[in-house]
Write an enzyme that holds these catalytic residues in place. Structure first.
Site, mmCIF file in Angstrom:
data_model
loop_
_atom_site.group_PDB
_atom_site.id
_atom_site.type_symbol
_atom_site.label_atom_id
_atom_site.label_comp_id
_atom_site.label_asym_id
_atom_site.label_seq_id
_atom_site.Cartn_x
_atom_site.Cartn_y
_atom_site.Cartn_z
ATOM 1 N N SER A 105 31.842 73.317 78.808
ATOM 2 C CA SER A 105 31.373 74.338 77.871
ATOM 3 C C SER A 105 32.481 75.340 77.544
ATOM 4 C CB SER A 105 30.193 75.088 78.488
ATOM 5 O OG SER A 105 29.909 76.272 77.761
ATOM 6 N N TYR A 128 31.488 76.728 70.522
ATOM 7 C CA TYR A 128 30.696 77.434 69.519
ATOM 8 C C TYR A 128 31.711 78.018 68.558
ATOM 9 C CZ TYR A 128 26.572 77.170 72.531
ATOM 10 O OH TYR A 128 25.518 76.723 73.277
ATOM 11 N N THR A 154 29.007 72.577 68.746
ATOM 12 C CA THR A 154 27.547 72.697 68.845
ATOM 13 C C THR A 154 27.029 73.342 67.566
ATOM 14 O OG1 THR A 154 27.669 72.822 71.236
ATOM 15 C CG2 THR A 154 25.656 73.660 70.220
ATOM 16 N N LYS A 231 27.168 68.358 68.008
ATOM 17 C CA LYS A 231 26.040 68.346 68.950
ATOM 18 C C LYS A 231 24.885 69.159 68.377
ATOM 19 C CE LYS A 231 24.846 69.662 73.715
ATOM 20 N NZ LYS A 231 24.184 70.967 73.652
#
Ligand SMILES: Cc1cc2nc3c(=O)[nH]c(=O)nc-3n(C[C@H](O)[C@H](O)[C@H](O)COP(=O)(O)O)c2cc1C
Ligand SMILES: O=C(O)C(=O)c1ccccc1
Length: 365
Positions: A105, A128, A154, A231
């Site tokens: 992440s 992100y 994402t 994603k």
């Protein structure tokens, strides 16, 4: 003896402070999406074939050019140090030992470089889209240098959704745990606690660029030569656009029930997305994410045309239970179950799962 997944879940719940457990387990809104994917998978029934030579079952596969011991990856999850002091380093060691892929992440609590040094298997980096592109560029270049093999953007979180458990707990990341790959000033907002609001939700509104569109993918293309994965895609329309924009893989996902409440569940979207990708005749792989708890779930995803699956929370349960050992045990448990399903389904390799191997999870639009 290795514990079943629910035993790791129970152990993690017992060990972790209440608000950490709520952050891991919780969903957005009414939490309807925490069970939707599981229900969809449970409704699907396998259609086994018999008298096939399954004397040797081989679960190995390739995902974006990486060799995996099974069609399995660990989903990106923020702050593994909330589960175990070693955090992502322990998870990376375990993923490597099991031979599966780990997605790190953007909000990892260990550095990209230290995670890479502990990993013996492939790594992807999840992003992100931040307002500050210089921060993103720096992160991407560090990932390239450390040998990460793909970037996962994402796309179901232009902001972090309201999660009632976190809001009730006034959830904030404890001061000794940080998203160490991001500059300190970018992150300070995630630590201030205020009742009735989660610091992560507030932080995402400050820092995430919710104005990005398909056209902005060009910036990522110019910034890196790594393959791009999206994603959180849930429709054929977006799958078509993704393929047009040269995306290498799609992760069909409800973000583990943490983003759009009352959405269609990821397993129910898989067929139309696989068909859209096939119709476009594109070199784009498809991964199902969310609610994967049994080897049979992997088999169902493959029958519906996925190339692999991702698992999220079970890895955190293993991590909270016993670090590297726990995560390895959780991953091995899923892989062992899958190998048995291969034999009982008459499908000795991952490409032997036919569309007719599972009943249809209808979700017409
Ligand atoms: C505690 C936690 C943190 C997460 N953090 C991220 C993240 O940083 N980036 C992301 O794309 N998804 C994140 N997710 C979503 C997971 O990648 C994944 O979609 C989801 O957990 C899959 O569902 P499962 O937990 O039922 O396997 C997070 C999920 C959890 C539970
Ligand atoms: O993506 C998530 O689900 C999530 O919990 C998260 C955590 C940290 C930053 C952004 C999102």
């Amino acid at each position: 003896m290795a514990l079943a997944l629910h035993a790791y879940e129970a152990a993690a719940k017992e060990r972790l402070p209440g608000p950490v457990w709520d952050f891991f387990a919780g969903g957005s809104g009414t939490e309807s999406m925490l069970t939707a994917g599981r229900k969809a998978l449970d409704r699907m029934q396998l259609r086994p074939r018999c008298l096939v030579d399954v004397s040797h079952c081989d679960p190995r596969t390739r995902l974006l050019g990486s060799d995996l011991a099974a069609p399995l990856a660990v989903a990106p999850m923020a702050y593994h140090r909330l589960a175990h002091p070693e955090g992502e380093v322990a998870t990376a060691r375990a993923a490597g030992e099991a031979g599966v892929l780990l997605t790190v992440s953007m909000f990892a609590s260990r550095t990209l470089e230290v995670i890479a040094a502990a990993a013996s298997g492939p790594l992807w980096l999840q992003l992100y889209w931040l307002r500050n592109r210089a921060v993103m560029r720096d992160l991407i270049h560090r990932a390239e240098a450390a040998g990460y093999r793909a970037l996962v953007l994402t796309v179901d979180a232009p902001r972090v959704a309201t999660r009632p458990r976190d809001a009730r707990n006034g959830w904030a990341i404890p001061p000794d745990i940080r998203a160490v790959n991001l500059p300190e000033e970018t992150m300070s907002a995630s630590h201030g606690s205020r009742a009735g609001e989660s610091a992560i939700a507030r932080h995402s509104r400050d820092q995430f660029d919710s104005s990005i569109t398909w056209a902005d993918l060009a910036w990522l293309r110019e910034t890196t030569s790594l393959p791009l994965v999206l994603k959180g895609v849930l429709t054929a329309e977006d799958a078509e656009l993704a393929v047009k924009h040269g995306v290498s893989a799609l992760i069909v996902s409800n973000h583990g029930g943490r983003q759009l409440d009352f959405a269609r569940s990821a397993p129910e979207c898989l067929t139309e997305i696989v068909e859209a990708v096939k119709a476009a005749d594109a070199e784009c792989q498809v991964v199902l994410d969310g609610a994967i708890r049994h080897g049979a779930d992997i088999a169902k995803a493959l029958c519906l045309g996925a190339d692999a699956v991702m698992t999220g929370r079970p890895a955190l349960w293993g991590l909270a239970h016993s670090g590297t050992e726990g995560v390895t045990a959780v991953l091995r448990h899923l892989m062992d179950e899958f190998e048995e399903v291969m034999a009982l389904m008459g499908a000795p390799t991952p490409t032997d799962f036919p569309r007719t191997g599972v009943t249809q999870p209808t979700c017409p639009h």
